[in-house]
Design an enzyme around this catalytic site. Structure first.
Site, PDB file in Angstrom:
ATOM      1  N   HIS A 291       0.795  -1.216   0.000  1.00 22.64           N
ATOM      2  CA  HIS A 291       0.000   0.000   0.000  1.00 22.64           C
ATOM      3  C   HIS A 291       0.831   1.271   0.000  1.00 22.64           C
ATOM      4  O   HIS A 291       0.270   2.361  -0.071  1.00 22.64           O
ATOM      5  CB  HIS A 291      -0.930   0.001   1.216  1.00 22.64           C
ATOM      6  CG  HIS A 291      -0.217   0.048   2.531  1.00 22.64           C
ATOM      7  ND1 HIS A 291       0.573  -0.977   2.983  1.00 22.64           N
ATOM      8  CD2 HIS A 291      -0.155   1.004   3.484  1.00 22.64           C
ATOM      9  CE1 HIS A 291       1.081  -0.651   4.169  1.00 22.64           C
ATOM     10  NE2 HIS A 291       0.664   0.539   4.493  1.00 22.64           N
ATOM     11  N   CYS A 292       2.170   1.155   0.065  1.00 19.40           N
ATOM     12  CA  CYS A 292       3.004   2.365   0.194  1.00 19.40           C
ATOM     13  C   CYS A 292       3.995   2.555  -0.952  1.00 19.40           C
ATOM     14  O   CYS A 292       3.913   3.532  -1.692  1.00 19.40           O
ATOM     15  CB  CYS A 292       3.778   2.324   1.522  1.00 19.40           C
ATOM     16  SG  CYS A 292       2.759   2.696   2.969  1.00 19.40           S
ATOM     17  N   ILE A 293       4.951   1.639  -1.079  1.00 17.33           N
ATOM     18  CA  ILE A 293       6.088   1.892  -1.968  1.00 17.33           C
ATOM     19  C   ILE A 293       5.688   2.068  -3.434  1.00 17.33           C
ATOM     20  O   ILE A 293       6.227   2.949  -4.111  1.00 17.33           O
ATOM     21  CB  ILE A 293       7.152   0.782  -1.823  1.00 17.33           C
ATOM     22  CG1 ILE A 293       7.598   0.693  -0.360  1.00 17.33           C
ATOM     23  CG2 ILE A 293       8.362   1.082  -2.691  1.00 17.33           C
ATOM     24  CD1 ILE A 293       8.591  -0.409  -0.086  1.00 17.33           C
ATOM     25  N   ASP A 296       3.080   5.798  -3.031  1.00 13.76           N
ATOM     26  CA  ASP A 296       3.473   7.102  -2.484  1.00 13.76           C
ATOM     27  C   ASP A 296       4.410   7.893  -3.396  1.00 13.76           C
ATOM     28  O   ASP A 296       4.238   9.114  -3.548  1.00 13.76           O
ATOM     29  CB  ASP A 296       4.115   6.922  -1.108  1.00 13.76           C
ATOM     30  CG  ASP A 296       3.144   6.331  -0.097  1.00 13.76           C
ATOM     31  OD1 ASP A 296       1.961   6.146  -0.440  1.00 13.76           O
ATOM     32  OD2 ASP A 296       3.565   6.045   1.034  1.00 13.76           O
TER      33      ASP A 296
END
Length: 440
Positions: A291-293, A296
């Site tokens: 969900h991030c790398i 974002d």
């Protein structure tokens, strides 16, 4: 307690420092409640809820999905980081309950927004869930309430989107609402770092909001790091994960260079890691997921374009990582006898990281697509994932020409595969010196 960034650096270096004097400003509303409402009860919101319960808060977990709310209230945790026992204890104590009723936030003195901020079809920021959450809470926000955004987004999101939304829809009786940004720092499946011991960044729109936000986070975290504005906090979160994206891309590219010349990349990384300064080891893999790398840094590149700047370095890193599944697919097919026209490929592990069932943005999706495009028949096995992209897992005795270890999940019997003399492309560097195993 809360600390400055320089003080966090001293802590990391093992330097003793004096305990900071706490700011004694209450985080409760004029009603005197110690109630926290958390919007979103997923990988971020539910762990935050349990940490707050442990710290003595009464927590209302708000989620749009009624099925999830029912599951949570039945004592069944939807995320790996929270056990059923922990959830059931919080429910039994009366300190926590889940709800789909946004009017419940009227009881809260603090509201945190913990909803996903994904990418749209154009791979640009999709803030629809964040905007919907802000609009949904706005009519019920009580006077003197602190509203905190934990959702990751580009700098300016709190000030330009959340605050105007709440201000335009709030009750006329809610004369003063405090606002801050404290981007989530959650690493699902991490046995060491959690809501309590991970330092939290806090940046607010004014001094009163900052004091309240710091006092709230110091009640549930060991350290809250004060920054000068919400924009700094928002930008720092993007930098944290862009740093990881760029270094993963570097090592993925370096792995391809080494493989082309017969050099063992992991031996190279181990050798470089002997340097006591100036180097941080990253390992190659199928790509990036979660969900991030993968997400974002694209908020960063989009934000840069809005400001007339192009983030070339970040965009190149994103491109390299996106091409990595294709490289892995070809490396696996090269292990198959050339006479096999339609090879059967077994993918081991489809979650984006080991120890979790989370398949968000998993690079294995692209890996499977490339294999199928090359004419391969593809199946998958993952002990923690029951269904994925409309397909079911197969047993390890599924007959195949080659296997790809993309994510080393607990419960995979590798000995069963090696006994069958199946070639395995190991993308995790975990099956060392075993017959039939080729490291990425």
């Amino acid at each position: 307690m809360y600390a400055s960034i320089s003080e966090i650096r001293l802590l990391r270096e093992g330097v003793h420092r004096k305990r900071l004097k706490q700011v004694k400003i209450p985080t409760v509303s004029v009603q005197g409640s110690r109630v926290l409402a958390i919007i979103g009860q997923g990988y971020v919101g539910l762990p935050l809820a349990m940490a707050a319960v442990d710290a003595g808060w009464t927590v209302i977990g708000i989620d749009n999905f009624e099925a999830k709310v029912a599951q949570i209230n039945s004592g069944k945790s939807p995320v790996e980081d929270i056990s059923d026992f922990q959830l059931q204890s919080a429910l039994a104590s009366g300190a926590y309950r889940a709800s789909a009723d946004f009017s419940s936030v009227a009881k809260a003195s603090v509201i945190t927004i913990c909803v996903p901020t994904p990418l749209n079809a154009k791979r640009e920021p999709d803030l629809s869930l964040l905007q919907s959450a802000a609009a949904a809470i706005a009519p019920f926000v009580s006077n003197e309430t602190l509203v905190v955004s934990e959702s990751t987004s580009y700098p300016g999101t709190l000030r330009d989107i959340i605050i105007p939304t709440v201000d335009s829809l709030k009750s006329k009786d809610s004369v003063k609402v405090y606002f801050a940004s404290a981007p989530e720092r959650v690493n699902p499946g991490d046995p060491i770092w959690n809501q309590k011991n991970t330092p939290r960044l806090v940046g607010a729109v004014d001094a009163a909001s900052q004091a309240r936000a710091l006092t709230f986070y110091e009640s549930i975290c060991d350290v809250a790091v004060s920054v000068s504005s919400p924009e700094v906090a928002e930008a720092a979160k993007l930098l944290e994960n862009t740093f990881r994206l760029v270094n993963i891309a570097l090592i993925n590219e370096f792995a391809q260079l080494c493989a082309s010349t017969g050099i063992k990349i992991h031996e190279v990384i181990d050798a470089a890691s002997s340097k006591p300064y100036g180097f941080m080891p990253f390992r190659p893999g199928v790509g990036v997921g979660g969900h991030c790398i993968p997400v974002d840094p694209l908020y960063l590149t989009w934000w840069a374009r809005q400001n007339g700047i192009k983030a070339d370095f970040t965009e190149l890193a994103d491109s390299i990582n996106h091409e990595m599944p294709k490289y892995v697919a070809q490396r696996a097919l090269d292990l198959v006898d050339k006479s096999v026209l339609n090879p059967k490929v077994l993918i081991l592990g489809v979650a984006y990281k080991p120890g979790v069932s989370d398949v968000r943005e998993t690079p294995v999706s692209a890996l499977r697509a490339y294999l199928i495009a090359k004419g391969a028949e593809v199946a998958w096995h993952d002990p923690l994932v029951t269904s994925w992209e409309g397909s079911d897992p197969v047993d390890l005795d599924w007959e195949c020409d080659v296997a790809i270890l993309s994510t080393k999940q607990p419960g995979i019997d590798f000995e069963l595969l090696t006994k069958q003399h199946i070639q395995i492309l190991d993308c995790t560097n975990s099956l060392k010196n075993q017959p039939g195993v080729t490291s990425l």
